[in-house]
Write an enzyme that holds these catalytic residues in place. Sequence first.
Site, PDB file in Angstrom:
ATOM      1  N   ASN A 156     -44.368 -99.701 -26.492  1.00  0.00           N
ATOM      2  CA  ASN A 156     -43.163 -99.170 -26.905  1.00  0.00           C
ATOM      3  C   ASN A 156     -41.668-100.133 -26.514  1.00  0.00           C
ATOM      4  OD1 ASN A 156     -44.375 -97.981 -24.467  1.00  0.00           O
ATOM      5  ND2 ASN A 156     -42.239 -97.097 -23.894  1.00  0.00           N
ATOM      6  N   GLN A 184     -46.107 -95.124 -30.971  1.00  0.00           N
ATOM      7  CA  GLN A 184     -45.351 -96.197 -31.682  1.00  0.00           C
ATOM      8  C   GLN A 184     -45.967 -96.708 -32.867  1.00  0.00           C
ATOM      9  OE1 GLN A 184     -42.059 -97.109 -31.043  1.00  0.00           O
ATOM     10  NE2 GLN A 184     -41.925 -95.787 -29.165  1.00  0.00           N
ATOM     11  N   SER A 204     -46.550 -88.812 -32.135  1.00  0.00           N
ATOM     12  CA  SER A 204     -45.375 -87.822 -32.064  1.00  0.00           C
ATOM     13  C   SER A 204     -44.464 -88.130 -33.127  1.00  0.00           C
ATOM     14  CB  SER A 204     -44.584 -88.712 -30.670  1.00  0.00           C
ATOM     15  OG  SER A 204     -43.549 -87.679 -30.490  1.00  0.00           O
ATOM     16  N   HIS A 206     -41.389 -87.496 -34.053  1.00  0.00           N
ATOM     17  CA  HIS A 206     -40.119 -88.263 -34.320  1.00  0.00           C
ATOM     18  C   HIS A 206     -40.072 -89.841 -34.315  1.00  0.00           C
ATOM     19  CE1 HIS A 206     -39.078 -89.334 -29.960  1.00  0.00           C
ATOM     20  NE2 HIS A 206     -40.016 -88.505 -29.684  1.00  0.00           N
ATOM     21  N   THR A 242     -46.855 -69.926 -29.412  1.00  0.00           N
ATOM     22  CA  THR A 242     -46.526 -69.744 -30.819  1.00  0.00           C
ATOM     23  C   THR A 242     -46.388 -70.992 -31.601  1.00  0.00           C
ATOM     24  OG1 THR A 242     -45.584 -67.495 -30.403  1.00  0.00           O
ATOM     25  CG2 THR A 242     -45.227 -68.473 -32.459  1.00  0.00           C
ATOM     26  N   CYS A 329     -31.878 -96.439 -17.099  1.00  0.00           N
ATOM     27  CA  CYS A 329     -30.784 -96.081 -16.331  1.00  0.00           C
ATOM     28  C   CYS A 329     -31.120 -94.941 -15.233  1.00  0.00           C
ATOM     29  CB  CYS A 329     -29.513 -95.895 -17.189  1.00  0.00           C
ATOM     30  SG  CYS A 329     -27.890 -96.252 -16.329  1.00  0.00           S
TER      31      CYS A 329
END
Length: 389
Positions: A156, A184, A204, A206, A242, A329
């Site tokens: 990633n 990725q 994943s 997104h 669900t 961060c």
Amino acid sequence: MSLTRMMIYADNAATTALNPKALDAMMPFLKHAFGNASSTHEMGQIASQAITQARMTIARCLDCSPHEITFTSGGTESDNQAILSAAQIGHNTSKKHIITSAFEHHAVLNTVKKLEKDGFEVTLLDIPHDGVLRPEQVAECIRPTTCLVTIMTANNETGTIQPVAEIAHICRQNRVMFHTDAVQAVGHIPVDVRAQQIDMLSLSAHKFGGPKGIGVLYARKDIPLVSILEGGSQERGKRPGTENVPAIVGMAVALDEACKNREAAQNHLIPLRNRLTDAILSLPGAILNGDYDKRLPGHVNVCFEGGNSEAMLLLLNQKGICASAGSACTAGSMEPDHVLLALGRSPELAQTSLRLTLSEITTPEDIDAIIQAVTDSLTIIKNGRHFQP
Ligand code: PLP
């Protein structure tokens, strides 16, 4: 916060824009077709059929059987479940050795660390300077007690692509289970679980134009997955709760679209990526992280001697460019990223990294603007002017 100005989005490894076709496909399930897929009435059956359809689409894209697909909340959960399932088998057969690499995502590293505390032995493979593991590294570490090898398909931070087919082949020959975190990679480079002999795979939505909070764990049909949640019998009892029908539908459409458009996207992205890389590498003190070619089509990661990630990101943001650094961060301080350290970068150099990740909608004009903005920001940083109010 509203987007009052046009930003150039170069942070697609963090997350991608929702594919409009995925959004269209999701809308009916967010509005009127809101039934619970477990309900026996017609509304429930509409939801249940949509899940079946989505499962078939995803299975076709990965080249597996629909029964080998389990829907999860995303890459983190899939990684956890894959590793804990393999560990359960290892525990039952007194095989308690796991091989992974130093630059895996924390969803893998932290799960493996937890198992280490529970008595598993873990081999953490070193990362060569080009960010690409050698299959022999895995072969050399396999023991009679190895229950799992887990190596990501593409990193990633650096975007470097790993030789998973070769590694999986070694595992198959040694009767060791092979899991890959392909979060990725899926939708961006060819991934075929059958041809690549992958036993378990995490993805994943997104990261390829699907919604957030939904993912898949592929597991070969004879692998007994262990549920990490207690609850009902959804997903054959492997993942109670669900089902998120709109997200599952959106993920399937996004994956289908990404796979159909993959070659065109690569042809668009690789020349842009290489132009961006070449221009940035011509700047003083710039060092590429990872191999030049063996990386994802839209992925650039560099360090700048004398640079500063935090300042670079702030300056780029002021210039309308969304980018990221290989650093997290934490409590206001930039921690050097474990991936860059694993690659052999010093902690100081690791804190100067910049990750730029492009998408199909990145234009040549965007690349020009990014190059200019990085050049100007680096000059400001090197002159120390970013410290002035
Ligand atoms: N694995 C890799 C390689 C990732 O890049 C990410 C997210 O950035 C994850 C796992 C976690 O995925 P998710 O955000 O869906 O939990």
